[in-house]
Design a protein around this motif. Structure first.
Motif, mmCIF file in Angstrom:
data_model
loop_
_atom_site.group_PDB
_atom_site.id
_atom_site.type_symbol
_atom_site.label_atom_id
_atom_site.label_comp_id
_atom_site.label_asym_id
_atom_site.label_seq_id
_atom_site.Cartn_x
_atom_site.Cartn_y
_atom_site.Cartn_z
ATOM 1 N N GLY A 233 0.806 -1.214 0.000
ATOM 2 C CA GLY A 233 0.000 0.000 0.000
ATOM 3 C C GLY A 233 0.838 1.262 0.000
ATOM 4 N N LEU A 234 2.119 1.135 -0.325
ATOM 5 C CA LEU A 234 3.052 2.259 -0.297
ATOM 6 C C LEU A 234 3.675 2.473 -1.669
ATOM 7 N N THR A 235 4.059 3.686 -1.947
ATOM 8 C CA THR A 235 4.746 3.974 -3.204
ATOM 9 C C THR A 235 6.227 3.627 -3.067
ATOM 10 N N PRO A 236 6.913 3.403 -4.197
ATOM 11 C CA PRO A 236 8.358 3.164 -4.114
ATOM 12 C C PRO A 236 9.091 4.293 -3.394
ATOM 13 N N GLU A 237 8.630 5.527 -3.594
ATOM 14 C CA GLU A 237 9.289 6.662 -2.947
ATOM 15 C C GLU A 237 9.107 6.602 -1.433
ATOM 16 N N GLN A 238 7.926 6.228 -0.990
ATOM 17 C CA GLN A 238 7.695 6.119 0.456
ATOM 18 C C GLN A 238 8.588 5.057 1.084
ATOM 19 N N LEU A 239 8.747 3.930 0.404
ATOM 20 C CA LEU A 239 9.601 2.859 0.925
ATOM 21 C C LEU A 239 11.068 3.271 0.908
ATOM 22 N N ARG A 240 11.478 3.979 -0.140
ATOM 23 C CA ARG A 240 12.881 4.408 -0.222
ATOM 24 C C ARG A 240 13.199 5.461 0.837
ATOM 25 N N ASP A 241 12.233 6.344 1.123
ATOM 26 C CA ASP A 241 12.494 7.444 2.058
ATOM 27 C C ASP A 241 12.372 7.016 3.520
ATOM 28 N N ALA A 242 11.648 5.942 3.786
ATOM 29 C CA ALA A 242 11.369 5.551 5.163
ATOM 30 C C ALA A 242 12.599 5.020 5.878
ATOM 31 N N LYS A 243 12.666 5.298 7.177
ATOM 32 C CA LYS A 243 13.688 4.675 8.018
ATOM 33 C C LYS A 243 13.114 3.465 8.755
ATOM 34 N N MET A 244 11.840 3.554 9.121
ATOM 35 C CA MET A 244 11.162 2.442 9.803
ATOM 36 C C MET A 244 9.999 1.982 8.932
ATOM 37 N N ILE A 245 10.089 0.754 8.432
ATOM 38 C CA ILE A 245 8.991 0.141 7.699
ATOM 39 C C ILE A 245 8.262 -0.754 8.694
ATOM 40 N N LEU A 246 7.119 -0.293 9.153
ATOM 41 C CA LEU A 246 6.368 -0.977 10.202
ATOM 42 C C LEU A 246 5.360 -1.933 9.588
ATOM 43 N N TRP A 247 5.342 -3.152 10.063
ATOM 44 C CA TRP A 247 4.368 -4.144 9.601
ATOM 45 C C TRP A 247 2.993 -3.809 10.176
ATOM 46 N N ARG A 248 1.954 -4.030 9.394
ATOM 47 C CA ARG A 248 0.611 -3.724 9.879
ATOM 48 C C ARG A 248 0.112 -4.863 10.772
ATOM 49 N N GLY A 249 0.568 -4.875 11.994
ATOM 50 C CA GLY A 249 0.156 -5.851 12.989
ATOM 51 C C GLY A 249 -0.019 -5.158 14.322
ATOM 52 N N HIS A 250 -0.750 -5.808 15.222
ATOM 53 C CA HIS A 250 -0.980 -5.213 16.537
ATOM 54 C C HIS A 250 -1.473 -6.276 17.501
ATOM 55 N N CYS A 251 -1.447 -5.953 18.788
ATOM 56 C CA CYS A 251 -1.993 -6.824 19.828
ATOM 57 C C CYS A 251 -3.474 -6.511 19.988
ATOM 58 N N SER A 252 -4.295 -7.549 19.962
ATOM 59 C CA SER A 252 -5.742 -7.339 20.049
ATOM 60 C C SER A 252 -6.162 -6.804 21.406
ATOM 61 N N VAL A 253 -5.357 -7.022 22.445
ATOM 62 C CA VAL A 253 -5.673 -6.489 23.773
ATOM 63 C C VAL A 253 -5.152 -5.058 23.904
ATOM 64 N N HIS A 254 -3.859 -4.864 23.720
ATOM 65 C CA HIS A 254 -3.283 -3.538 23.931
ATOM 66 C C HIS A 254 -3.760 -2.536 22.886
ATOM 67 N N GLY A 255 -4.123 -3.018 21.704
ATOM 68 C CA GLY A 255 -4.597 -2.119 20.667
ATOM 69 C C GLY A 255 -5.976 -1.550 20.929
ATOM 70 N N ARG A 256 -6.695 -2.098 21.887
ATOM 71 C CA ARG A 256 -8.051 -1.631 22.161
ATOM 72 C C ARG A 256 -8.078 -0.347 22.994
ATOM 73 N N PHE A 257 -7.009 -0.054 23.734
ATOM 74 C CA PHE A 257 -6.991 1.144 24.566
ATOM 75 C C PHE A 257 -6.927 2.392 23.690
ATOM 76 N N THR A 258 -7.656 3.411 24.088
ATOM 77 C CA THR A 258 -7.751 4.626 23.294
ATOM 78 C C THR A 258 -7.387 5.844 24.127
ATOM 79 N N LEU A 259 -7.205 6.966 23.445
ATOM 80 C CA LEU A 259 -6.953 8.228 24.138
ATOM 81 C C LEU A 259 -8.139 8.585 25.022
ATOM 82 N N GLU A 260 -9.342 8.229 24.558
ATOM 83 C CA GLU A 260 -10.534 8.475 25.358
ATOM 84 C C GLU A 260 -10.482 7.705 26.679
ATOM 85 N N SER A 261 -9.902 6.497 26.650
ATOM 86 C CA SER A 261 -9.746 5.709 27.873
ATOM 87 C C SER A 261 -8.884 6.459 28.885
ATOM 88 N N VAL A 262 -7.799 7.045 28.392
ATOM 89 C CA VAL A 262 -6.881 7.777 29.276
ATOM 90 C C VAL A 262 -7.570 9.014 29.836
#
Length: 399
Positions: A233-262
């Motif tokens: 889902g990224l352009t070649p330029e975005q991949l070339r310019d990036a320093k951190m290529i983050l995989w689209r994954g997350h923890c189903s528990v920790h990912g549920r907390f929101t700013l509204e929760s805080v």
């Protein structure tokens, strides 16, 4: 190579949820036993105690912090995933390692223990949704994309401990390292000494939080790679310019907390300290008072003064256990809704009793094995992690 993701059929999905199907590309859905003791059996505690006593030093039971109390009471050691795997490796005389956790944790234990030891997972359907978000074919396809763009040579793969043995093996084959939530910064420091980019698997939040909040990178230095889209889902330029290529994954528990929760807990509880795991979303972490691994959370609560109030953004079994252990402190779950780790909770007392009694009868069930080639390369990545300099950061002094 080219890898294509295929949507599972409705029937296959239903079988996986029931624990009676199989899917070689995920940690879930392997055959489950059908003759477990009834959950309401009042003799379960006595049966587990008797079976463990009969096995004696032949068995070593590991319990992850997110396990139910009914299971934790039989653990010889409790801890996070890597600590438990190392504890297993430190007991070569234990013939059976019963791992009360999830599949990737048992794989790590198998990698680190001797060939004579057998690692057992009481319920094979106890997987990890985060680990399932990065499967080998997808990661190899992503690496092919980076290779075609001419940037794979400058990219160092780093995988979180919460990943399958296949992914750890991939990282080992390609000059990378495994990290934990405690040493992610040290792993990334090392990786950026080897290359100019990092492919961080599989938890986007840990990667982003570490890079931005601990290493001084900007959010613009990070891009999110979606394995279900061409080119992530990224352009070649975005991949070339990036320093951190983050995989689209997350923890189903920790990912549920929101700013509204805080914001909500701060309104409800004056003076509350918000303490969260780095697997939480970036906006949650930046709005919190303290951030750290599971062990860090435990040590911070232990060091907290009596009368202090704490809202914890982590798995509910651990939060409840800490609240019971520290009645002099006000400890609460960060979110109003109850949220257990559903796959971790598949390990219950009936499954543990069944596994132990089968061992007493001389039958090894639910053994977790990692093939030799994968284990070798995964061990390379794990050993590189163990070679990282420095020690884990101690918990802060709180008042």
């Amino acid at each position: 190579m080219t890898s294509t993701w295929v949507e599972p059929s409705n029937t296959a999905t239903a079988l996986l949820l029931l624990g009676r199907g199989s899917d070689p590309d995920t940690e879930r859905g392997v055959e489950c036993p059908g003759d477990l003791p009834a959950p309401s059996d009042p003799d379960l505690v006595a049966r587990a105690t008797a079976a463990k006593a009969k096995l004696g030093s032949k068995v070593f039971v590991l319990g992850h912090h997110y396990q139910r109390d009914e299971v934790i009471q039989f653990a010889d050691v409790t801890g996070d995933s890597f600590k438990l795997a190392r504890e297993a490796a430190a007991r070569p005389d234990a013939e059976y390692i019963v791992f009360c956790g999830v599949h990737f944790m048992a794989e790590s234990a198998d990698i680190l223990t001797t060939d004579a030891q057998r690692v057992i997972l009481p319920d094979l359907a106890a997987g990890c949704s985060m680990a399932d978000m990065a499967v080998l074919g997808q990661v190899e396809a992503a690496w092919d994309t980076l290779t075609e763009l001419g940037i794979a040579g400058e990219t160092v793969p780093v995988t979180y401990m919460n990943s399958s043995a296949d992914i750890k093996g991939f990282v080992g084959r390609n000059g990378g390292v495994v990290c934990t939530s405690s040493n992610a910064k040290r792993a990334l420091d090392w990786a950026f000494e080897q290359g100019s980019k990092v492919l961080f698997l599989p938890d986007q939040h840990l990667g982003r939080n570490t890079a931005v909040l601990e290493m001084g990178l900007s959010l613009d230095d990070c891009v999110l790679y979606d394995p279900h889209k061409p080119g992530g889902g990224l352009t070649p330029e975005q991949l070339r310019d990036a320093k951190m290529i983050l995989w689209r994954g997350h923890c189903s528990v920790h990912g549920r907390f929101t700013l509204e929760s805080v914001n909500d807990v701060r309104e409800r509880v004056p003076g509350v300290n918000v303490l969260v795991h780095p697997e939480c979303r970036h906006e949650v972490v930046t709005a919190s008072d303290y951030v750290g691994s599971t062990e860090y959370i435990i040590k911070t609560i232990e060091a907290a003064p009596a009368g202090s109030a704490w809202a914890l953004g982590t798995e509910l079994n651990l939060v409840r256990r800490l609240a019971l252990a520290h009645p002099d402190k006000q400890i609460m779950f960060l979110d109003k809704a109850v949220c257990y780790c559903s796959t971790m909770n598949r390990i219950d007392l009936p499954h543990l009793v069944w596994a132990l009694e089968e061992l007493v009868a001389g039958r090894v069930v639910n053994q977790i094995t990692v093939d030799a080639d994968t284990a070798h390369h995964a061990r390379v990545a794990l050993d590189q992690m163990l070679a990282l300099p420095g020690a884990d950061t101690p918990p802060p002094a709180v008042s």
